[in-house]
Write a protein that holds these residues in place. Structure first.
Motif, PDB file in Angstrom:
ATOM      1  N   LEU A  91       2.467  -0.783  -8.019  1.00 38.97           N
ATOM      2  CA  LEU A  91       2.028  -1.502  -6.829  1.00 38.97           C
ATOM      3  C   LEU A  91       1.458  -0.570  -5.763  1.00 38.97           C
ATOM      4  CD1 LEU A  91       4.854  -4.161  -6.399  1.00 38.97           C
ATOM      5  CD2 LEU A  91       2.471  -4.597  -6.941  1.00 38.97           C
ATOM      6  N   VAL A  92       2.195   0.477  -5.410  1.00 37.87           N
ATOM      7  CA  VAL A  92       1.785   1.325  -4.290  1.00 37.87           C
ATOM      8  C   VAL A  92       1.107   2.613  -4.729  1.00 37.87           C
ATOM      9  CG1 VAL A  92       3.549   0.382  -2.775  1.00 37.87           C
ATOM     10  CG2 VAL A  92       4.039   2.437  -4.080  1.00 37.87           C
ATOM     11  N   GLY A  93       1.143   2.938  -6.001  1.00 38.26           N
ATOM     12  CA  GLY A  93       0.558   4.179  -6.492  1.00 38.26           C
ATOM     13  C   GLY A  93      -0.918   4.351  -6.186  1.00 38.26           C
ATOM     14  N   PRO A  94      -1.746   3.337  -6.423  1.00 39.04           N
ATOM     15  CA  PRO A  94      -3.176   3.513  -6.138  1.00 39.04           C
ATOM     16  C   PRO A  94      -3.471   3.793  -4.667  1.00 39.04           C
ATOM     17  CG  PRO A  94      -2.860   1.658  -7.605  1.00 39.04           C
ATOM     18  CD  PRO A  94      -1.490   2.090  -7.149  1.00 39.04           C
ATOM     19  N   ALA A  95      -2.817   3.092  -3.759  1.00 44.16           N
ATOM     20  CA  ALA A  95      -3.054   3.314  -2.325  1.00 44.16           C
ATOM     21  C   ALA A  95      -2.584   4.698  -1.901  1.00 44.16           C
ATOM     22  CB  ALA A  95      -2.363   2.236  -1.498  1.00 44.16           C
ATOM     23  N   PHE A 122      -5.337  -7.800 -18.334  1.00 42.03           N
ATOM     24  CA  PHE A 122      -5.836  -6.871 -17.334  1.00 42.03           C
ATOM     25  C   PHE A 122      -5.316  -5.469 -17.613  1.00 42.03           C
ATOM     26  CE2 PHE A 122      -1.705  -7.966 -15.704  1.00 42.03           C
ATOM     27  CZ  PHE A 122      -1.270  -6.845 -15.024  1.00 42.03           C
ATOM     28  N   THR A 123      -6.026  -4.491 -17.090  1.00 41.32           N
ATOM     29  CA  THR A 123      -5.564  -3.112 -17.152  1.00 41.32           C
ATOM     30  C   THR A 123      -4.920  -2.785 -15.811  1.00 41.32           C
ATOM     31  OG1 THR A 123      -7.701  -2.285 -16.396  1.00 41.32           O
ATOM     32  CG2 THR A 123      -7.346  -2.364 -18.768  1.00 41.32           C
ATOM     33  N   THR A 124      -3.932  -1.915 -15.844  1.00 41.87           N
ATOM     34  CA  THR A 124      -3.225  -1.573 -14.615  1.00 41.87           C
ATOM     35  C   THR A 124      -4.128  -0.785 -13.685  1.00 41.87           C
ATOM     36  OG1 THR A 124      -2.328   0.425 -15.616  1.00 41.87           O
ATOM     37  CG2 THR A 124      -0.973  -1.562 -15.749  1.00 41.87           C
ATOM     38  N   ALA A 125      -3.809  -0.835 -12.400  1.00 37.33           N
ATOM     39  CA  ALA A 125      -4.634  -0.178 -11.393  1.00 37.33           C
ATOM     40  C   ALA A 125      -4.447   1.326 -11.386  1.00 37.33           C
ATOM     41  CB  ALA A 125      -4.308  -0.738 -10.010  1.00 37.33           C
ATOM     42  N   ILE A 126      -3.346   1.806 -11.896  1.00 38.38           N
ATOM     43  CA  ILE A 126      -3.077   3.241 -11.917  1.00 38.38           C
ATOM     44  C   ILE A 126      -3.044   3.701 -13.365  1.00 38.38           C
ATOM     45  CG2 ILE A 126      -0.574   3.014 -11.882  1.00 38.38           C
ATOM     46  CD1 ILE A 126      -0.525   5.401  -9.950  1.00 38.38           C
ATOM     47  N   GLN A 127      -3.596   4.876 -13.597  1.00 36.20           N
ATOM     48  CA  GLN A 127      -3.620   5.419 -14.943  1.00 36.20           C
ATOM     49  C   GLN A 127      -3.312   6.900 -14.876  1.00 36.20           C
ATOM     50  OE1 GLN A 127      -7.509   4.957 -16.590  1.00 36.20           O
ATOM     51  NE2 GLN A 127      -8.467   6.349 -15.169  1.00 36.20           N
ATOM     52  N   GLY A 128      -2.987   7.462 -15.991  1.00 34.36           N
ATOM     53  CA  GLY A 128      -2.733   8.893 -16.051  1.00 34.36           C
ATOM     54  C   GLY A 128      -1.684   9.216 -17.083  1.00 34.36           C
ATOM     55  N   VAL A 129      -1.483  10.506 -17.274  1.00 28.72           N
ATOM     56  CA  VAL A 129      -0.478  10.960 -18.214  1.00 28.72           C
ATOM     57  C   VAL A 129       0.887  10.565 -17.674  1.00 28.72           C
ATOM     58  CG1 VAL A 129       0.523  12.984 -19.313  1.00 28.72           C
ATOM     59  CG2 VAL A 129      -1.937  12.858 -18.952  1.00 28.72           C
ATOM     60  N   GLY A 130       1.693   9.912 -18.491  1.00 26.29           N
ATOM     61  CA  GLY A 130       3.003   9.465 -18.069  1.00 26.29           C
ATOM     62  C   GLY A 130       3.015   8.103 -17.399  1.00 26.29           C
ATOM     63  N   ALA A 138     -10.501   3.704   3.599  1.00 24.50           N
ATOM     64  CA  ALA A 138     -10.820   2.270   3.643  1.00 24.50           C
ATOM     65  C   ALA A 138     -10.405   1.583   2.345  1.00 24.50           C
ATOM     66  CB  ALA A 138     -12.310   2.076   3.909  1.00 24.50           C
ATOM     67  N   CYS A 139     -10.630   2.249   1.212  1.00 22.31           N
ATOM     68  CA  CYS A 139     -10.213   1.680  -0.080  1.00 22.31           C
ATOM     69  C   CYS A 139      -8.694   1.576  -0.164  1.00 22.31           C
ATOM     70  CB  CYS A 139     -10.745   2.525  -1.229  1.00 22.31           C
ATOM     71  SG  CYS A 139     -12.526   2.417  -1.446  1.00 22.31           S
ATOM     72  N   ALA A 140      -7.991   2.565   0.373  1.00 26.52           N
ATOM     73  CA  ALA A 140      -6.524   2.530   0.367  1.00 26.52           C
ATOM     74  C   ALA A 140      -5.998   1.392   1.235  1.00 26.52           C
ATOM     75  CB  ALA A 140      -5.958   3.868   0.841  1.00 26.52           C
ATOM     76  N   VAL A 141      -6.616   1.168   2.384  1.00 25.12           N
ATOM     77  CA  VAL A 141      -6.208   0.061   3.254  1.00 25.12           C
ATOM     78  C   VAL A 141      -6.471  -1.272   2.556  1.00 25.12           C
ATOM     79  CG1 VAL A 141      -6.793  -1.149   5.401  1.00 25.12           C
ATOM     80  CG2 VAL A 141      -6.443   1.326   5.414  1.00 25.12           C
ATOM     81  N   ARG A 142      -7.610  -1.397   1.895  1.00 24.46           N
ATOM     82  CA  ARG A 142      -7.926  -2.633   1.159  1.00 24.46           C
ATOM     83  C   ARG A 142      -6.898  -2.886   0.059  1.00 24.46           C
ATOM     84  NH1 ARG A 142     -11.798  -3.621  -3.328  1.00 24.46           N
ATOM     85  NH2 ARG A 142     -12.346  -5.814  -3.215  1.00 24.46           N
ATOM     86  N   ASP A 143      -6.525  -1.822  -0.659  1.00 23.71           N
ATOM     87  CA  ASP A 143      -5.540  -1.960  -1.723  1.00 23.71           C
ATOM     88  C   ASP A 143      -4.165  -2.313  -1.152  1.00 23.71           C
ATOM     89  OD1 ASP A 143      -5.186  -1.507  -4.710  1.00 23.71           O
ATOM     90  OD2 ASP A 143      -3.545  -0.324  -3.870  1.00 23.71           O
ATOM     91  N   ALA A 144      -3.796  -1.712  -0.036  1.00 24.83           N
ATOM     92  CA  ALA A 144      -2.506  -2.020   0.594  1.00 24.83           C
ATOM     93  C   ALA A 144      -2.467  -3.474   1.066  1.00 24.83           C
ATOM     94  CB  ALA A 144      -2.242  -1.067   1.755  1.00 24.83           C
ATOM     95  N   ARG A 145      -3.593  -3.977   1.569  1.00 19.86           N
ATOM     96  CA  ARG A 145      -3.646  -5.386   1.972  1.00 19.86           C
ATOM     97  C   ARG A 145      -3.484  -6.312   0.765  1.00 19.86           C
ATOM     98  NH1 ARG A 145      -8.702  -6.672   5.251  1.00 19.86           N
ATOM     99  NH2 ARG A 145      -7.609  -8.644   5.487  1.00 19.86           N
ATOM    100  N   LEU A 146      -4.091  -5.935  -0.370  1.00 25.06           N
ATOM    101  CA  LEU A 146      -3.935  -6.730  -1.593  1.00 25.06           C
ATOM    102  C   LEU A 146      -2.464  -6.744  -2.037  1.00 25.06           C
ATOM    103  CD1 LEU A 146      -4.975  -8.270  -4.106  1.00 25.06           C
ATOM    104  CD2 LEU A 146      -5.354  -6.024  -5.155  1.00 25.06           C
TER     105      LEU A 146
END
Length: 133
Positions: A109-113, A72-80, A19-27
């Motif tokens: 854009l699409v990484g979090p979803a 703002f901080t980006t929606a995706i984080q991590g090494v690299g 459900a969170c992935a669908v919400r993020d994809a809609r955004l």
């Protein structure tokens, strides 16, 4: 049959992540259709020292169409996933809510979803494995 509580928990978490992935994809779809594009500046890379691999979260600053400075901080984080401090990046944001902004890069854009979908699939798989074992 497995433990009902464990399988229900895994399936519930998996469905919640879907459900969170669908919400993020809609955004993201709304950002692509209605979003205002501008240029932002990476002002910092926040590093969380508590975790062992030290993920980097880029902080981006830009001016919206009303002249306000938004950070703002980006929606995706991590090494690299860090962006070089001082780098200019494309930013897209919603005209009615400039806090809902993303860096205009495919992985941002699409990484979090995609990540939420993969983790949700793992949880659903574990739930089914528990249920049928």
């Amino acid at each position: 049959m497995g433990t009902p509580a464990a399988e229900a928990l895994c399936v519930t978490i998996g469905l919640f992540l879907y459900a969170c992935a669908v919400r993020d994809a809609r955004l993201v779809r709304r950002l692509r259709r209605e979003g205002v594009r501008t240029e932002g500046l990476v002002v910092a890379n926040v590093v969380d020292r508590r975790s062992g691999n030290s993920p980097q979260t880029p902080v981006v600053r830009f001016h919206d169409h009303q002249g306000y400075e938004v950070e703002f901080t980006t929606a995706i984080q991590g090494v690299g996933m860090g962006l070089a401090t001082g780098r200019r990046v494309g930013v897209v944001y919603l005209p009615d809510n400039s806090r809902k902004a993303r860096v205009w890069m495919r992985r941002q854009l699409v990484g979090p979803a995609v990540g939420m979908t993969l983790i949700g699939t793992l949880f659903l798989g574990f739930g089914l494995l528990i249920a049928f074992s």
